[in-house]
Design a protein around this motif. Sequence first.
Motif, short mmCIF file in Angstrom:
data_model
loop_
_atom_site.label_atom_id
_atom_site.label_comp_id
_atom_site.label_asym_id
_atom_site.label_seq_id
_atom_site.Cartn_x
_atom_site.Cartn_y
_atom_site.Cartn_z
N SER A 506 -13.78 0.18 16.13
CA SER A 506 -12.54 -0.30 16.76
C SER A 506 -11.74 0.47 17.53
N GLY A 507 -12.11 1.68 17.67
CA GLY A 507 -11.36 2.67 18.60
C GLY A 507 -10.67 3.63 17.48
N HIS A 508 -10.82 3.49 16.19
CA HIS A 508 -10.58 4.20 14.98
C HIS A 508 -11.68 4.62 14.12
N SER A 509 -11.13 5.58 13.33
CA SER A 509 -12.24 6.03 12.27
C SER A 509 -12.13 4.82 11.14
N VAL A 510 -13.22 4.84 10.44
CA VAL A 510 -13.33 3.69 9.36
C VAL A 510 -12.07 3.82 8.44
N PHE A 511 -11.60 5.11 8.17
CA PHE A 511 -10.42 5.17 7.11
C PHE A 511 -9.15 4.80 7.78
N ALA A 512 -9.00 5.16 9.16
CA ALA A 512 -7.67 4.95 9.77
C ALA A 512 -7.61 3.57 10.14
N GLU A 513 -8.78 2.78 10.45
CA GLU A 513 -8.87 1.36 10.73
C GLU A 513 -8.49 0.81 9.22
N ALA A 514 -8.88 0.98 8.16
CA ALA A 514 -8.25 0.53 6.88
C ALA A 514 -6.95 0.69 6.60
N PHE A 515 -6.46 2.09 6.75
CA PHE A 515 -5.22 2.41 6.50
C PHE A 515 -4.09 1.49 7.40
N LEU A 516 -4.56 1.37 8.68
CA LEU A 516 -3.77 0.64 9.73
C LEU A 516 -3.70 -0.94 9.03
N GLY A 517 -5.07 -1.48 8.72
CA GLY A 517 -4.87 -2.81 8.58
C GLY A 517 -4.41 -3.27 7.32
N VAL A 518 -4.05 -2.33 6.42
CA VAL A 518 -3.47 -2.64 5.16
C VAL A 518 -2.00 -2.61 5.37
N LEU A 519 -1.46 -1.70 6.33
CA LEU A 519 0.10 -1.58 6.41
C LEU A 519 0.54 -2.66 7.35
N GLU A 520 -0.35 -3.09 8.24
CA GLU A 520 -0.03 -4.13 9.04
C GLU A 520 -0.01 -5.61 8.58
N ASP A 521 -1.04 -5.65 7.51
CA ASP A 521 -1.05 -6.94 6.61
C ASP A 521 -0.06 -7.03 5.67
N ASN A 522 0.55 -5.97 5.19
CA ASN A 522 1.45 -5.69 4.12
C ASN A 522 2.93 -6.52 4.36
N VAL A 523 3.40 -7.32 3.21
CA VAL A 523 4.66 -7.89 3.45
C VAL A 523 5.62 -7.77 2.50
N MET A 524 5.08 -6.78 1.57
CA MET A 524 6.02 -6.37 0.50
C MET A 524 6.30 -5.17 0.37
N ILE A 525 7.45 -4.70 -0.67
CA ILE A 525 7.43 -3.34 -1.06
C ILE A 525 6.35 -2.82 -1.75
N LEU A 526 5.66 -1.65 -1.04
CA LEU A 526 4.26 -1.51 -1.59
C LEU A 526 4.13 0.18 -1.90
N GLU A 527 3.73 0.55 -3.31
CA GLU A 527 3.59 1.69 -3.68
C GLU A 527 2.18 2.36 -3.36
N ALA A 528 2.15 3.48 -2.99
CA ALA A 528 0.92 4.19 -2.45
C ALA A 528 -0.29 4.00 -3.32
N ARG A 529 -0.25 3.77 -4.49
CA ARG A 529 -1.56 3.96 -5.30
C ARG A 529 -2.05 2.52 -4.94
N ARG A 530 -1.22 1.26 -4.76
CA ARG A 530 -1.57 -0.05 -4.41
C ARG A 530 -2.34 -0.22 -3.02
N LEU A 531 -1.54 0.80 -2.02
CA LEU A 531 -2.13 0.99 -0.75
C LEU A 531 -3.39 1.53 -1.02
N PHE A 532 -3.63 2.48 -1.73
CA PHE A 532 -4.98 3.19 -1.69
C PHE A 532 -6.22 2.26 -2.32
N ASP A 533 -5.82 1.50 -3.10
CA ASP A 533 -6.60 0.58 -3.82
C ASP A 533 -7.20 -0.37 -2.61
N ALA A 534 -6.33 -0.79 -1.92
CA ALA A 534 -6.84 -1.76 -0.59
C ALA A 534 -7.63 -0.96 0.21
N ILE A 535 -7.30 0.18 0.73
CA ILE A 535 -7.75 1.15 1.73
C ILE A 535 -9.33 1.45 1.02
#
Length: 580
Positions: A506-535
Amino acid sequence: MTTDCKNIPWSLRVAATLLVTLTACTSDPSPTDSVTAVTAAVNAPGSPDTYAVIDCLLPGQIHQLGKHTTFVTARRPVRTTGENCAIRAGEYVTRDRADYGTSLKTWLADAQTGSAEGQYYVATLYENGDGKVVPPDYRQAAEWYRKAAEQGDKRAMIGLGRLYEQGLGLSKDPEQAFTWFRKASGLSEGAFSSLANTQVPQAKDLGFDGPSLEVIDPPLVRTRGIQPRPDDLAIPVDTGVQRSVTGRVLAPAGLQTLLVNGEKITPSDNGVFTATLRALRSASDELLIQILAKDTQDKQTTMKFTLKAKGALQPTTPIPKQDIDGFGRYHALVIGNDQYTHWPKLKNAISDATAIAKVLEERYGFQVRLLKDAGRTQIMKALNQYTKELTEKDNLIIYYAGHGHLEQGIERGYWISVDAETDDNSEWVRLSDVTDQLQLISAKHVMVVADSCFSGKLTRSLSLAQMKPGLTDEERFEVLKQLAQERVRTAMSSGGVKPVLDAGGSGHSVFAEAFLGVLEDNVMILEARRLFDAIHARVISNSQKMGATQIPTYDPINMAGHESIGDFIFVPQTPKNRRG
């Protein structure tokens, strides 16, 4: 693709995100403009060695005793930059972790007088050794950590807990580790009990709570409705595309069965599971999902939600204005290096950095300074400027994407500046120097996100807390506010200490694509541990589709002043809470 990692034996592409969540004061008259300050610092003349962190001996103070007597106190050790030490007329040798004797001599006398800070630094020196000749002395490290911890030093409490947890210099003792982590956390009894992995291991018996469930990725959206119904929890998805849902199950008594729509699922050791669901056929199509978890006590929990087409949902506003003021101001330094002079050129580092800078600025309200194809001097100046600009009311992100190197034997990692040579490390940026800067930056929560080969060498394994599934919105928010008050230094790596994929299609690394995707989809106050689990779930799934297995990690940064079981908090902007 994996070619960059394979072609360079010690390739290390690091994406570092230093994230800090602190209490804000809306009455501050002049919020920090970090972008302007860091830009000026990066463009100013000067050597990067000036900004290296060193152990400095300041001159003794002259004291007046009566009318006729003066005396000079003993010299005082302080950890600071070479620039600051020189300004204050201090004495120093540029700090090198191989120069074990110099650093130990600087701090030992101070530690022996009872200084908790001196005792902490002596403990870290004993724990590290010199990386070459002098091995770690964990028994001495434990003794000095204990002395500092008993005086209330939270960094020392975490250090002592880590040694108990891993059985280094002490008999392995999970209960003692738990005790010291709990003291360091500063959390209330209620908040601490709301964390999922802060329980002392117990023998199996009756009386445990039943299992609990939560969906991690993609985030659930609570739809509008007067009466709660199963379909009030929904996941917006594209039609015609097969979707995976990742969740976490917690079963204190042990898990017996986990079913998703009747299909048995086996979770990972930390309770994370992924289920693949059928695609929605049209914009009006819906899919009801039911998850059932049963523990060894035969207690069970169910969770229901609905997959709905994007655009069919009207989510409620998740973050009222009055709720976010306590999370502080946000800043970011984002670095992407592609056009190397001597190393092979990269394809996606600048693309990754640019996209991450955009989502942090537009979705989360960060002040972002983006550096493209940066040299060592620019990187060190920028890091040093944040030690001057930020306070405990600020949050900071530093993201680095580019080449790197790992020295075997001493396990020393480097970021590679864009003009660095392959056989001369004078222009490489040592990760230990970056770690030292993190100790001087006043921001409380620092998270390093490292998207690189061998990037896990920045961290040391240590238990990190995560919230129990099943908390109400009010309970979860109270825990988040508690987590936001503690000093934390953590790192998220894209693949531990192994090579990682550079491209995800997608023009990004596999990890960066996941990192971006989770942050873009998120609509709530989000702790990093929960971010990591999704990534974590997305990276494993996507890397396996490409014929590889890439497993991200999330741990505290080694020797960076980690004091707590807190976590970094992301606060997405909405029209009601947008930062001016």
